[in-house]
Design a protein around this motif. Structure first.
Motif, PDB file in Angstrom:
ATOM      1  N   ILE A   1       0.842  -1.204   0.000  1.00 18.84           N
ATOM      2  CA  ILE A   1       0.000   0.000   0.000  1.00 18.84           C
ATOM      3  C   ILE A   1       0.867   1.240   0.000  1.00 18.84           C
ATOM      4  CG2 ILE A   1      -1.960  -1.067   1.158  1.00 18.84           C
ATOM      5  CD1 ILE A   1      -0.964   0.581   3.699  1.00 18.84           C
ATOM      6  N   MET A   2       0.294   2.356  -0.471  1.00 18.45           N
ATOM      7  CA  MET A   2       1.048   3.605  -0.527  1.00 18.45           C
ATOM      8  C   MET A   2       0.777   4.382   0.766  1.00 18.45           C
ATOM      9  SD  MET A   2       0.102   4.529  -4.471  1.00 18.45           S
ATOM     10  CE  MET A   2      -1.254   3.441  -4.835  1.00 18.45           C
ATOM     11  N   SER A   3       1.757   4.430   1.667  1.00 19.44           N
ATOM     12  CA  SER A   3       1.513   5.095   2.946  1.00 19.44           C
ATOM     13  C   SER A   3       1.670   6.607   2.834  1.00 19.44           C
ATOM     14  CB  SER A   3       2.438   4.535   4.018  1.00 19.44           C
ATOM     15  OG  SER A   3       3.743   4.461   3.522  1.00 19.44           O
ATOM     16  N   LEU A   4       1.059   7.311   3.792  1.00 15.75           N
ATOM     17  CA  LEU A   4       1.048   8.770   3.772  1.00 15.75           C
ATOM     18  C   LEU A   4       2.355   9.324   4.323  1.00 15.75           C
ATOM     19  CD1 LEU A   4      -2.565   9.226   5.176  1.00 15.75           C
ATOM     20  CD2 LEU A   4      -1.862   9.538   2.821  1.00 15.75           C
ATOM     21  N   SER A   5       2.976  10.214   3.529  1.00 16.42           N
ATOM     22  CA  SER A   5       4.206  10.852   3.992  1.00 16.42           C
ATOM     23  C   SER A   5       3.830  11.998   4.942  1.00 16.42           C
ATOM     24  CB  SER A   5       4.976  11.417   2.806  1.00 16.42           C
ATOM     25  OG  SER A   5       4.248  12.485   2.228  1.00 16.42           O
ATOM     26  N   ALA A   6       4.843  12.561   5.606  1.00 17.13           N
ATOM     27  CA  ALA A   6       4.601  13.696   6.498  1.00 17.13           C
ATOM     28  C   ALA A   6       3.998  14.854   5.700  1.00 17.13           C
ATOM     29  CB  ALA A   6       5.904  14.115   7.164  1.00 17.13           C
ATOM     30  N   LYS A   7       4.491  15.008   4.459  1.00 23.38           N
ATOM     31  CA  LYS A   7       4.005  16.084   3.591  1.00 23.38           C
ATOM     32  C   LYS A   7       2.521  15.877   3.260  1.00 23.38           C
ATOM     33  CE  LYS A   7       5.071  18.220  -0.881  1.00 23.38           C
ATOM     34  NZ  LYS A   7       5.256  17.660  -2.214  1.00 23.38           N
ATOM     35  N   ASP A   8       2.154  14.609   2.973  1.00 26.00           N
ATOM     36  CA  ASP A   8       0.750  14.305   2.669  1.00 26.00           C
ATOM     37  C   ASP A   8      -0.135  14.678   3.854  1.00 26.00           C
ATOM     38  OD1 ASP A   8       1.737  11.192   1.106  1.00 26.00           O
ATOM     39  OD2 ASP A   8       1.301  13.124   0.158  1.00 26.00           O
ATOM     40  N   LYS A   9       0.290  14.218   5.051  1.00 25.28           N
ATOM     41  CA  LYS A   9      -0.524  14.452   6.248  1.00 25.28           C
ATOM     42  C   LYS A   9      -0.703  15.943   6.499  1.00 25.28           C
ATOM     43  CE  LYS A   9       0.930  10.159   8.478  1.00 25.28           C
ATOM     44  NZ  LYS A   9       1.614   9.562   9.650  1.00 25.28           N
ATOM     45  N   ALA A  10       0.378  16.703   6.318  1.00 19.99           N
ATOM     46  CA  ALA A  10       0.310  18.157   6.525  1.00 19.99           C
ATOM     47  C   ALA A  10      -0.665  18.780   5.535  1.00 19.99           C
ATOM     48  CB  ALA A  10       1.695  18.768   6.381  1.00 19.99           C
ATOM     49  N   ALA A  11      -0.601  18.339   4.283  1.00 22.57           N
ATOM     50  CA  ALA A  11      -1.482  18.881   3.242  1.00 22.57           C
ATOM     51  C   ALA A  11      -2.945  18.574   3.552  1.00 22.57           C
ATOM     52  CB  ALA A  11      -1.096  18.320   1.875  1.00 22.57           C
ATOM     53  N   VAL A  12      -3.196  17.327   4.004  1.00 22.97           N
ATOM     54  CA  VAL A  12      -4.563  16.921   4.332  1.00 22.97           C
ATOM     55  C   VAL A  12      -5.101  17.763   5.488  1.00 22.97           C
ATOM     56  CG1 VAL A  12      -5.986  15.059   5.283  1.00 22.97           C
ATOM     57  CG2 VAL A  12      -4.369  14.573   3.459  1.00 22.97           C
ATOM     58  N   LYS A  13      -4.300  17.900   6.542  1.00 20.91           N
ATOM     59  CA  LYS A  13      -4.752  18.655   7.721  1.00 20.91           C
ATOM     60  C   LYS A  13      -5.013  20.116   7.375  1.00 20.91           C
ATOM     61  CE  LYS A  13      -2.564  15.781  11.227  1.00 20.91           C
ATOM     62  NZ  LYS A  13      -1.462  15.678  12.197  1.00 20.91           N
ATOM     63  N   ALA A  14      -4.110  20.696   6.573  1.00 22.44           N
ATOM     64  CA  ALA A  14      -4.264  22.112   6.196  1.00 22.44           C
ATOM     65  C   ALA A  14      -5.524  22.312   5.354  1.00 22.44           C
ATOM     66  CB  ALA A  14      -3.040  22.583   5.429  1.00 22.44           C
ATOM     67  N   PHE A  15      -5.738  21.439   4.390  1.00 19.28           N
ATOM     68  CA  PHE A  15      -6.920  21.573   3.531  1.00 19.28           C
ATOM     69  C   PHE A  15      -8.194  21.302   4.319  1.00 19.28           C
ATOM     70  CE2 PHE A  15      -9.130  22.103  -0.317  1.00 19.28           C
ATOM     71  CZ  PHE A  15     -10.119  21.139  -0.395  1.00 19.28           C
ATOM     72  N   TRP A  16      -8.131  20.288   5.205  1.00 14.09           N
ATOM     73  CA  TRP A  16      -9.307  19.943   5.993  1.00 14.09           C
ATOM     74  C   TRP A  16      -9.731  21.097   6.899  1.00 14.09           C
ATOM     75  CZ3 TRP A  16     -13.267  16.982   5.727  1.00 14.09           C
ATOM     76  CH2 TRP A  16     -14.089  16.803   6.837  1.00 14.09           C
ATOM     77  N   ALA A  17      -8.755  21.846   7.388  1.00 16.89           N
ATOM     78  CA  ALA A  17      -9.058  22.993   8.247  1.00 16.89           C
ATOM     79  C   ALA A  17      -9.978  23.967   7.498  1.00 16.89           C
ATOM     80  CB  ALA A  17      -7.769  23.687   8.669  1.00 16.89           C
ATOM     81  N   LYS A  18      -9.744  24.104   6.183  1.00 20.35           N
ATOM     82  CA  LYS A  18     -10.600  24.993   5.382  1.00 20.35           C
ATOM     83  C   LYS A  18     -11.942  24.329   5.084  1.00 20.35           C
ATOM     84  CE  LYS A  18      -6.819  27.211   2.886  1.00 20.35           C
ATOM     85  NZ  LYS A  18      -5.811  26.765   1.935  1.00 20.35           N
ATOM     86  N   ALA A  19     -11.905  23.041   4.737  1.00 26.86           N
ATOM     87  CA  ALA A  19     -13.110  22.360   4.267  1.00 26.86           C
ATOM     88  C   ALA A  19     -14.075  22.013   5.386  1.00 26.86           C
ATOM     89  CB  ALA A  19     -12.714  21.104   3.490  1.00 26.86           C
ATOM     90  N   ALA A  20     -13.547  21.832   6.600  1.00 31.23           N
ATOM     91  CA  ALA A  20     -14.367  21.346   7.712  1.00 31.23           C
ATOM     92  C   ALA A  20     -15.609  22.194   7.983  1.00 31.23           C
ATOM     93  CB  ALA A  20     -13.520  21.241   8.980  1.00 31.23           C
ATOM     94  N   THR A  21     -15.480  23.504   7.761  1.00 27.40           N
ATOM     95  CA  THR A  21     -16.622  24.393   8.015  1.00 27.40           C
ATOM     96  C   THR A  21     -17.810  24.071   7.106  1.00 27.40           C
ATOM     97  OG1 THR A  21     -15.579  25.965   6.525  1.00 27.40           O
ATOM     98  CG2 THR A  21     -15.288  26.334   8.888  1.00 27.40           C
TER      99      THR A  21
END
Lengths: 147, 144
Positions: B1-21
């Motif tokens: 499986i393709m695991s999530l890099s630190a960069k991926d996780k940071a990108a997801v968290k940053a984008f989710w912060a915007k999308a969560a609302t």
């Protein structure tokens, strides 16, 4: 034969008439190369594809994206006969380019995302269904001559 | 499986912060699209009165799904462990064919593109796609 409703026909014509082929094709191809990096295997001669910024700014990617959209345009103009329209293209992708047909779906999904971003709320569920159906037919026709 | 890099996780968290609302709208829209564009998915909801886009059951369920996504973002460092209960639910009770996770993920990405055309760059797209794939994998853990 594929059956198209009036809604599907007019939706497809409308979407493609609003696309800037110079821009949208390149965006879709660049997105594909970034999101599915193994697709880069087909573009060894394109130079710098080392990171997303390089890919998105690569002029060969932009030029080839336009070629792809012009190919789709042929299907848009021949919606009742996409299979025959794409017969030679299918042979080309199989015999000469040796493209794994699974990749067609990946590029189609990226084009869907690009069109969705451009259209925003106007890209309704029904419009999405029509667009994805059209792309699925185009992809299937491209796969037809593989053996 | 393709695991999530630190960069991926940071990108997801940053984008989710915007999308969560807009999570509820995103969930409802993604589900609505799935039911229209992939009609075979309706088979899982034969007990709903109304399967039309934006209907009450669709909105309610969209909220439920997005709460799961939010939980996954919070537990991004250990999706398998963090989503164990949800995996058991999907494996033993819901028994959703895992192919459908891919379908819903695709529709989530389409909605994100329509709602955040500037922010949903190719780099954010690949991080979110990897994340949703990892999420789906964690959900299928207990299937067999």
């Amino acid at each position: 034969m594929v059956e198209w409703t009036e809604f599907e026909r007019s939706t497809i014509q409308s979407i493609f008439s609003k696309l800037d082929y110079d821009v949208a094709g390149g965006k879709a191809l660049a997105r594909c190369l970034v999101v599915y990096p193994w697709t880069q295997r087909y573009f060894g001669s394109f130079g710098n594809l080392y990171n997303a910024t390089a890919i998105m700014g690569n002029p060969k990617v932009a030029a080839h994206g336009k070629v792809v959209l012009q190919g789709l345009d042929r299907a848009v103009k021949n919606m009742d006969n996409i299979k025959a329209t794409y017969a030679e293209l299918s042979v080309l992708h199989s015999e000469k380019l040796h493209v794994d047909p699974d990749n067609f779906k990946l590029l189609a999904d990226c084009l869907t995302i690009v069109v969705a971003a451009q259209m925003g709320a106007a890209f309704t569920a029904e419009v999405q269904a029509a667009f994805q159906k059209f792309l699925a037919v185009a992809v299937s026709s491209l796969c037809r001559q593989y053996h | 499986i393709m695991s999530l890099s630190a960069k991926d996780k940071a990108a997801v968290k940053a984008f989710w912060a915007k999308a969560a609302t807009k999570a509820d709208d995103i969930g409802s829209d993604a589900l609505s699209r799935m039911l229209v564009v992939y009609p075979q998915t309706k088979t899982y909801f034969s007990h709903w009165k109304d399967l039309s886009p934006g209907s009450a059951p669709v909105r309610k369920h969209g909220k439920t799904v997005m709460a799961g996504v939010a939980e996954a973002v919070a537990k991004i460092d250990d999706l398998t462990g963090g989503l164990l209960t949800l995996s058991e639910l999907h494996a033993f009770t819901l028994r959703v064919d895992p192919a459908n996770f891919k379908i819903l993920s695709h529709n989530l990405l389409v909605v994100l593109a329509t709602q955040f055309p500037e922010d949903f760059t190719p780099e954010v797209h690949v991080a979110m796609d990897k994340f949703l794939s990892a999420l789906a994998l964690a959900l299928s853990e207990k299937y067999r």
